[in-house]
Scaffold this active site. Structure first.
Site, PDB file in Angstrom:
ATOM      1  N   ASP A 183      34.681  67.381  38.667  1.00  0.00           N
ATOM      2  CA  ASP A 183      35.516  68.478  38.209  1.00  0.00           C
ATOM      3  C   ASP A 183      35.484  69.533  39.318  1.00  0.00           C
ATOM      4  OD1 ASP A 183      36.893  70.309  36.434  1.00  0.00           O
ATOM      5  OD2 ASP A 183      34.959  71.288  36.155  1.00  0.00           O
ATOM      6  N   ASP A 221      31.011  70.355  34.053  1.00  0.00           N
ATOM      7  CA  ASP A 221      30.163  71.465  33.616  1.00  0.00           C
ATOM      8  C   ASP A 221      30.504  72.023  32.249  1.00  0.00           C
ATOM      9  OD1 ASP A 221      32.626  72.624  34.562  1.00  0.00           O
ATOM     10  OD2 ASP A 221      31.619  74.555  34.509  1.00  0.00           O
ATOM     11  N   ASP A 266      35.175  68.808  29.994  1.00  0.00           N
ATOM     12  CA  ASP A 266      34.805  67.613  30.759  1.00  0.00           C
ATOM     13  C   ASP A 266      34.086  66.571  29.900  1.00  0.00           C
ATOM     14  OD1 ASP A 266      35.745  68.590  33.244  1.00  0.00           O
ATOM     15  OD2 ASP A 266      33.966  69.849  33.415  1.00  0.00           O
TER      16      ASP A 266
END
Length: 634
Positions: free
Chosen positions: A331, A529, A533
């Site tokens: 990400d 994080d 996600d």
């Protein structure tokens, strides 16, 4: 073989190991005394001493073997050793049987020591949990109470030098907090009113008051302890296979030994004593003790090594998978980047005073809590600018801020708000080149046109480039999956040195891209994080979460980076690959020793004492080899 699957107090797990070692040493002393007695013809003394050595040295292993056999309804290696020792004594080889028990007890004590050592980090964490806290009463006085008795919403006093007893938010005071117990960072962090604190961290300076936000059983610190405990008790696929294989193998050994007690006498003309002796030796050397001990100590040691470095594995299966990754997807915001924008460029109109213009812009932005406004304010303060906070402003949601200063109107915001054509003409079109670099631009306009432009970009984590370089050297493909726009994604991917990227990804799109990667590369990791996600973390072979002290990270991912250091991924992969190498070494070595000893026994080259030493010696060696996983990985 001995395994520890539940965390117990420190004394409870070390004392049995000491007791096993004491019993083994005492057994050895009795065997030596019995042997000396036999040398001087005192058979009536030596045999009772051997029997005593049998009982003292073999009691723990015999008890463990019998209990496991009853519970699992499967024969195990402990029972093979008991049968071998009794068989040796039955045919008159008291010394050999006693030596077998002695070395088997010694290797068992060493294995217990190894497993206990791998639990050291848990014991250390348990000791960091405060059992008492200062509870503030309505009259302002503080009384000491048990942490377990506290309720959510309680107001607690934490004095300088004390550990924070529970998770909570500061309601009064400012202090430096040592966060190393949670994230491994040695540098203290300043915390003030409204900031979150975690149990187990240390208040270094000022007295503070905190409001408890979670029960003591659900603190981040307790979740970390539970996470490592479960990781150490969860077995890897290799360990599960070995344990399933053990039952079948033990049955096969028993059948072959029974056959060998009879067949060689008729087939090769061996006398009955030789036939029984060789059957007993086969029972010893064919036992898979070393094979069973090939994996578990190495896995537990590797999990402990990772925990010490701030890398938490949720089990041996995830540790084993990590070393097989061929690609890793990242990400962007909060993972590759810090998640907070910073000012990278500041331009003013020709003839305008840069400091005065920045002062005006930052003073206006200081009235807003928008992340971009906060970044501009921080940029000015760091340059020593004194802000004027007594301004009349009006927030225009989605566009910017309208301010009136000395009857003059100023507009601060995006191109649509201040005039797109004006922004494109400002400073020979500098805004276009800044946008191509993936930067966001905030403009300030007065009655003469655009007076200033500030370019901002989410900054790359300091260690990101090094981390990506390390992964690429390990032969791993690196990809970024981000919801950000194409230009920003391209700029960050280039700066970080990623192999490829996909921009404008919604959570479900990240999952789809991961599924494609899994088809192409089979083993794929995902690093994220946040909540958005979570689906991708669950889809990947190995979900790796940035810690940040969040419950989401601990609950969603397979692996958690408590220090938020991307370089730890490369360390964890090296840890996994080294563990796999050690396990392969142990398995190959143990199988080779078993085969050599079986063939040597059939050829009547190896006798019982040498068979005992070869068999138990190989067990000790594989345990010690596994213990190497406790060392730092270069």
């Amino acid at each position: 073989m001995t395994t520890l699957t539940e965390q117990q107090p420190k004394e409870a797990i070390t004392w049995p190991a000491h007791l096993e070692l004491i019993a083994a040493i005492l057994s050895g002393a009795l065997i030596l005394t019995a042997w000396i007695s036999g040398k001087y013809g005192l058979e009536t003394l030596s045999v009772p001493l051997y029997i005593t050595a049998f009982i003292i040295g073999g009691f723990a292993k015999a008890k463990e073997g019998i209990e496991d056999t009853i519970n699992d309804k499967e024969l195990n290696v402990e029972m093979l050793m008991v049968f071998a020792a009794i068989g040796a004594a039955f045919i008159g080889y008291w010394a050999e049987g006693a030596v077998l028990i002695f070395i088997f007890a010694l290797s068992g004590a060493l294995e217990s020591y190894t497993l206990n050592k791998s639990h050291k980090e848990i014991s250390a964490l348990m000791e960091l949990q405060p059992e008492e806290a200062w509870l503030l009463q309505e009259d302002g006085t503080a009384i000491k109470v048990a942490t377990s008795s506290l309720k959510v919403g309680s107001i607690l006093l934490v004095k300088p030098g004390e550990r924070v007893p529970v998770d909570g938010n500061i309601t009064f005071g400012v202090s430096s907090i040592d966060m190393s117990a949670v994230n491994g960072e040695s540098i203290p962090v300043t915390k003030e009113i409204g900031d979150e604190l975690f149990a187990g961290t240390v208040n270094l300076s000022g007295a503070i008051q905190i409001k408890m936000t979670k029960p003591s059983s659900e603190t981040l610190f307790q979740k970390i302890i539970t996470l490592v405990q479960s990781a150490q008790s969860e077995k890897s696929p290799s360990q599960q296979f070995i344990e399933r294989f053990e039952g079948t193998y033990v049955k096969a050994v028993i059948i072959i030994v029974l056959i060998m007690m009879v067949v060689p006498h008729y087939l090769f003309g061996w006398d009955w004593m030789t036939t029984l002796y060789r059957a007993i030796v086969l029972l010893v050397v064919a036992s898979p003790c070393a094979l069973v001990a090939s994996i578990m100590p190495a896995t537990l040691a590797a999990v402990s090594n990772g925990a010490k470095k701030g890398v938490l594995f949720k089990g041996g299966v995830h540790l084993e998978h990590l070393g097989s990754l061929k690609a890793i997807a990242f990400d962007k915001t909060g993972t590759l980047t810090n998640g907070k924008p910073i000012v990278t460029d500041f331009y003013v109109r020709d003839g305008a005073d840069p400091d005065a213009t920045l002062t005006m812009l930052a003073s206006i932005e200081s009235q807003s809590n928008h992340p971009l406004a906060v970044a501009i304010t921080k940029y000015a303060v760091n340059k020593g600018i004194t802000l004027d906070r007594n301004l009349h402003i009006k927030d225009v949601p989605g566009h910017g801020i309208r301010a009136i200063i000395d009857t003059q109107e100023f507009l601060v915001g995006n191109p649509r708000f201040v005039g797109k054509e004006l922004t494109e003409e400002f400073q020979q079109g500098v805004a276009l080149s800044l946008a191509d670099e993936g930067k966001t631009i905030i403009f300030m306009k007065d009655d003469k046109g655009i007076i200033a432009a500030a370019a901002l970009r989410d900054s790359l984590r300091p260690e990101a480039i090094e981390a990506i370089t390390q992964l690429k050297k390990s032969g791993i493909l690196t990809i970024m999956l981000t919801g950000d726009n194409e230009k920003t994604a391209a700029a960050i991917a280039k700066q970080a040195g990623l192999d490829s990227y996909v921009a404008e990804c919604l959570p479900e799109m990240k999952v789809n891209h991961l599924k494609r990667l899994l088809i192409d590369y089979k083993n794929v990791g995902m690093v994220g994080d946040g909540i958005n996600d979570a689906p991708a973390l669950a889809t990947a072979t190995s979900g790796i979460a940035m810690g940040e002290g969040t419950d989401v990270a601990l609950e969603t991912a397979d692996i958690v980076l408590m220090q938020n250091d991307l370089r730890r991924i490369s360390y964890a992969i090296k840890l996994s690959r080294k563990m796999q190498r050690i396990v392969k070494q142990n398995v190959l070595f143990s199988i080779s020793i078993i085969l050599v000893l079986i063939v040597s026994n059939f050829l009547q080259v190896v006798d019982l004492p040498l068979g005992v030493i070869g068999h138990e010696g190989s067990t000790i060696l594989v345990i010690l080899n596994g213990l190497r996983m406790l060392n730092h990985i270069e």
